[in-house]
Design a protein around this motif. Sequence first.
Motif, PDB file in Angstrom:
ATOM      1  N   MET A 221      -3.962  83.471  55.798  1.00 33.69           N
ATOM      2  CA  MET A 221      -2.922  84.177  56.505  1.00 33.69           C
ATOM      3  C   MET A 221      -1.695  83.302  56.707  1.00 33.69           C
ATOM      4  O   MET A 221      -0.608  83.655  56.330  1.00 33.69           O
ATOM      5  N   CYS A 222      -1.871  82.154  57.315  1.00 35.18           N
ATOM      6  CA  CYS A 222      -0.744  81.260  57.542  1.00 35.18           C
ATOM      7  C   CYS A 222      -1.140  79.867  57.089  1.00 35.18           C
ATOM      8  O   CYS A 222      -1.979  79.228  57.708  1.00 35.18           O
ATOM      9  N   ARG A 223      -0.553  79.416  56.038  1.00 42.71           N
ATOM     10  CA  ARG A 223      -0.927  78.117  55.479  1.00 42.71           C
ATOM     11  C   ARG A 223      -0.534  76.957  56.378  1.00 42.71           C
ATOM     12  O   ARG A 223      -1.027  75.866  56.213  1.00 42.71           O
ATOM     13  N   ASN A 224       0.385  77.174  57.323  1.00 42.67           N
ATOM     14  CA  ASN A 224       0.866  76.084  58.157  1.00 42.67           C
ATOM     15  C   ASN A 224      -0.013  75.796  59.363  1.00 42.67           C
ATOM     16  O   ASN A 224       0.216  74.817  60.052  1.00 42.67           O
ATOM     17  N   ILE A 225      -0.985  76.632  59.626  1.00 45.05           N
ATOM     18  CA  ILE A 225      -1.869  76.370  60.760  1.00 45.05           C
ATOM     19  C   ILE A 225      -2.834  75.270  60.347  1.00 45.05           C
ATOM     20  O   ILE A 225      -3.473  75.333  59.305  1.00 45.05           O
ATOM     21  N   THR A 226      -2.908  74.251  61.167  1.00 41.73           N
ATOM     22  CA  THR A 226      -3.670  73.056  60.867  1.00 41.73           C
ATOM     23  C   THR A 226      -5.165  73.270  61.025  1.00 41.73           C
ATOM     24  O   THR A 226      -5.614  73.907  61.982  1.00 41.73           O
ATOM     25  N   VAL A 227      -5.945  72.705  60.104  1.00 44.08           N
ATOM     26  CA  VAL A 227      -7.411  72.701  60.234  1.00 44.08           C
ATOM     27  C   VAL A 227      -7.755  71.684  61.314  1.00 44.08           C
ATOM     28  O   VAL A 227      -7.361  70.520  61.232  1.00 44.08           O
ATOM     29  N   LEU A 228      -8.468  72.111  62.337  1.00 49.39           N
ATOM     30  CA  LEU A 228      -8.791  71.233  63.456  1.00 49.39           C
ATOM     31  C   LEU A 228     -10.229  70.744  63.436  1.00 49.39           C
ATOM     32  O   LEU A 228     -10.560  69.745  64.055  1.00 49.39           O
ATOM     33  N   ARG A 229     -11.085  71.454  62.725  1.00 48.74           N
ATOM     34  CA  ARG A 229     -12.493  71.070  62.668  1.00 48.74           C
ATOM     35  C   ARG A 229     -12.667  69.842  61.789  1.00 48.74           C
ATOM     36  O   ARG A 229     -12.103  69.733  60.711  1.00 48.74           O
ATOM     37  N   GLY A 230     -13.428  68.886  62.262  1.00 50.07           N
ATOM     38  CA  GLY A 230     -13.715  67.694  61.491  1.00 50.07           C
ATOM     39  C   GLY A 230     -12.764  66.540  61.751  1.00 50.07           C
ATOM     40  O   GLY A 230     -12.891  65.487  61.144  1.00 50.07           O
ATOM     41  N   LEU A 231     -11.789  66.725  62.648  1.00 45.67           N
ATOM     42  CA  LEU A 231     -10.866  65.635  62.942  1.00 45.67           C
ATOM     43  C   LEU A 231     -11.586  64.489  63.636  1.00 45.67           C
ATOM     44  O   LEU A 231     -12.485  64.700  64.438  1.00 45.67           O
TER      45      LEU A 231
ATOM     46  N   LEU B 127       0.726  66.909  64.937  1.00 47.73           N
ATOM     47  CA  LEU B 127       0.867  66.121  66.156  1.00 47.73           C
ATOM     48  C   LEU B 127       0.360  64.690  65.999  1.00 47.73           C
ATOM     49  O   LEU B 127       0.602  63.854  66.847  1.00 47.73           O
ATOM     50  N   ARG B 128      -0.309  64.383  64.898  1.00 46.01           N
ATOM     51  CA  ARG B 128      -0.780  63.023  64.638  1.00 46.01           C
ATOM     52  C   ARG B 128       0.129  62.269  63.674  1.00 46.01           C
ATOM     53  O   ARG B 128      -0.081  61.091  63.426  1.00 46.01           O
ATOM     54  N   ARG B 129       1.150  62.913  63.156  1.00 47.83           N
ATOM     55  CA  ARG B 129       2.059  62.260  62.217  1.00 47.83           C
ATOM     56  C   ARG B 129       3.060  61.394  62.982  1.00 47.83           C
ATOM     57  O   ARG B 129       3.627  61.832  63.992  1.00 47.83           O
ATOM     58  N   PRO B 130       3.298  60.176  62.509  1.00 47.50           N
ATOM     59  CA  PRO B 130       4.207  59.261  63.225  1.00 47.50           C
ATOM     60  C   PRO B 130       5.604  59.835  63.455  1.00 47.50           C
ATOM     61  O   PRO B 130       6.170  59.655  64.535  1.00 47.50           O
ATOM     62  N   GLU B 131       6.153  60.538  62.462  1.00 42.46           N
ATOM     63  CA  GLU B 131       7.509  61.078  62.627  1.00 42.46           C
ATOM     64  C   GLU B 131       7.565  62.163  63.695  1.00 42.46           C
ATOM     65  O   GLU B 131       8.543  62.291  64.428  1.00 42.46           O
ATOM     66  N   VAL B 132       6.485  62.930  63.823  1.00 38.59           N
ATOM     67  CA  VAL B 132       6.432  63.964  64.864  1.00 38.59           C
ATOM     68  C   VAL B 132       6.264  63.308  66.227  1.00 38.59           C
ATOM     69  O   VAL B 132       6.920  63.694  67.198  1.00 38.59           O
ATOM     70  N   GLN B 133       5.416  62.288  66.319  1.00 36.40           N
ATOM     71  CA  GLN B 133       5.244  61.559  67.575  1.00 36.40           C
ATOM     72  C   GLN B 133       6.566  60.958  68.035  1.00 36.40           C
ATOM     73  O   GLN B 133       6.908  61.022  69.219  1.00 36.40           O
ATOM     74  N   ALA B 134       7.328  60.371  67.117  1.00 35.08           N
ATOM     75  CA  ALA B 134       8.631  59.784  67.456  1.00 35.08           C
ATOM     76  C   ALA B 134       9.590  60.853  67.965  1.00 35.08           C
ATOM     77  O   ALA B 134      10.309  60.638  68.949  1.00 35.08           O
ATOM     78  N   ARG B 135       9.605  62.009  67.307  1.00 37.10           N
ATOM     79  CA  ARG B 135      10.483  63.100  67.728  1.00 37.10           C
ATOM     80  C   ARG B 135      10.108  63.604  69.121  1.00 37.10           C
ATOM     81  O   ARG B 135      10.974  63.854  69.963  1.00 37.10           O
TER      82      ARG B 135
ATOM     83  N   ALA C 294     -10.102  67.168  67.806  1.00 39.19           N
ATOM     84  CA  ALA C 294      -8.824  67.806  68.147  1.00 39.19           C
ATOM     85  C   ALA C 294      -8.589  67.755  69.649  1.00 39.19           C
ATOM     86  O   ALA C 294      -9.496  67.982  70.444  1.00 39.19           O
ATOM     87  N   THR C 295      -7.361  67.445  70.014  1.00 40.40           N
ATOM     88  CA  THR C 295      -6.990  67.391  71.428  1.00 40.40           C
ATOM     89  C   THR C 295      -6.608  68.788  71.909  1.00 40.40           C
ATOM     90  O   THR C 295      -6.338  69.692  71.104  1.00 40.40           O
ATOM     91  N   ALA C 296      -6.548  68.941  73.220  1.00 43.17           N
ATOM     92  CA  ALA C 296      -6.124  70.220  73.800  1.00 43.17           C
ATOM     93  C   ALA C 296      -4.708  70.557  73.344  1.00 43.17           C
ATOM     94  O   ALA C 296      -4.393  71.721  73.078  1.00 43.17           O
ATOM     95  N   GLU C 297      -3.854  69.548  73.213  1.00 41.81           N
ATOM     96  CA  GLU C 297      -2.480  69.750  72.757  1.00 41.81           C
ATOM     97  C   GLU C 297      -2.449  70.282  71.315  1.00 41.81           C
ATOM     98  O   GLU C 297      -1.676  71.179  70.993  1.00 41.81           O
TER      99      GLU C 297
END
Length: 91
Positions: free
Chosen positions: A1-11, A76-84, A15-18
């Motif tokens: 349906m939406c390719r941009n939704i992140t897979v959270l299982r197996g992290l 949310l785990r990518r360095p550039e997103v964390q910096a932003r 996965a954090t609440a955020e």
Amino acid sequence: MCRNITVLRGLQPAATAEEIEAAARQYVRKVSGVQTVTDTTREAFEEAVAEVTAATTKLLATLPDRRQPPATVPPLRRPEVQARLKAKAAK
């Protein structure tokens, strides 16, 4: 349906609440067609996000964690997103 939704299982770590809420927000935006929350849509939108977040949290807690980690790093785990996010919080 939406390719941009992140897979959270197996992290690793799990996965954090955020991260779960961010994925829920993406899902609700996609299915509702609401890209910008207004005063008119805020209550319904936020209620839907809370319900999807709760359902996702329950799902991840009950699934066995035998899956390989996702091939892509969650946003949310990518360095550039964390910096932003840090820069935005500092304002």
